[in-house]
Design a protein around this motif. Structure first.
Motif, PDB file in Angstrom:
ATOM      1  N   ALA A 153      17.797  62.444  10.872  1.00 23.08           N
ATOM      2  CA  ALA A 153      16.844  63.307  11.104  1.00 23.08           C
ATOM      3  C   ALA A 153      16.011  63.696   9.801  1.00 23.08           C
ATOM      4  CB  ALA A 153      18.137  64.449  11.006  1.00 23.08           C
ATOM      5  N   GLU A 154      16.718  63.421   8.667  1.00 21.89           N
ATOM      6  CA  GLU A 154      16.161  63.294   7.252  1.00 21.89           C
ATOM      7  C   GLU A 154      15.139  62.463   6.834  1.00 21.89           C
ATOM      8  OE1 GLU A 154      16.903  65.385   5.067  1.00 21.89           O
ATOM      9  OE2 GLU A 154      18.273  66.059   6.820  1.00 21.89           O
ATOM     10  N   TYR A 178      12.521  64.192   9.050  1.00 26.75           N
ATOM     11  CA  TYR A 178      11.864  65.216   8.317  1.00 26.75           C
ATOM     12  C   TYR A 178      10.848  64.403   6.716  1.00 26.75           C
ATOM     13  CZ  TYR A 178      11.261  68.863   4.401  1.00 26.75           C
ATOM     14  OH  TYR A 178      11.542  68.684   2.762  1.00 26.75           O
ATOM     15  N   LEU A 179      11.605  63.118   6.251  1.00 33.33           N
ATOM     16  CA  LEU A 179      10.417  62.755   5.574  1.00 33.33           C
ATOM     17  C   LEU A 179       9.194  61.901   6.286  1.00 33.33           C
ATOM     18  CD1 LEU A 179      13.232  61.264   3.361  1.00 33.33           C
ATOM     19  CD2 LEU A 179      11.807  63.019   2.138  1.00 33.33           C
ATOM     20  N   ALA A 225       7.101  62.963   8.519  1.00 31.21           N
ATOM     21  CA  ALA A 225       6.723  64.353   8.974  1.00 31.21           C
ATOM     22  C   ALA A 225       5.427  65.001   7.775  1.00 31.21           C
ATOM     23  CB  ALA A 225       7.710  65.035   9.922  1.00 31.21           C
ATOM     24  N   LEU A 226       6.217  64.560   6.616  1.00 36.97           N
ATOM     25  CA  LEU A 226       5.783  65.415   5.453  1.00 36.97           C
ATOM     26  C   LEU A 226       3.896  65.076   5.214  1.00 36.97           C
ATOM     27  CD1 LEU A 226       8.502  64.548   2.648  1.00 36.97           C
ATOM     28  CD2 LEU A 226       8.015  66.457   4.049  1.00 36.97           C
TER      29      LEU A 226
END
Length: 61
Positions: free
Chosen positions: A38-39, A42-43, A45-46
């Motif tokens: 998940a992390e 997220y990274l 997708a930045l």
């Protein structure tokens, strides 16, 4: 978890090292991997790299 940069000819690679204790349960390992995925998503997708933050001293008044 520390990230280790590679030599000049491999600057596009970063290695993450995970050390676990003997006896780590499958449930805890699964939860860790789920969180890690998940992390990373997220990274990834930045829109840009995260800004670096000024490191502060561990001593505060």
């Amino acid at each position: 978890m520390p990230a280790y940069p590679m030599p000049a000819d491999l600057t596009d690679v970063t290695v993450q090292r995970i050390v676990v204790r003997n006896g780590l349960s499958h449930d805890l390992a699964d939860a860790f991997l789920e969180s890690m995925r998940a992390e990373v998503a997220y990274l990834d997708a930045l829109p840009a790299p995260m800004p670096s933050q000024h490191k502060q001293s561990g001593f505060h008044h």
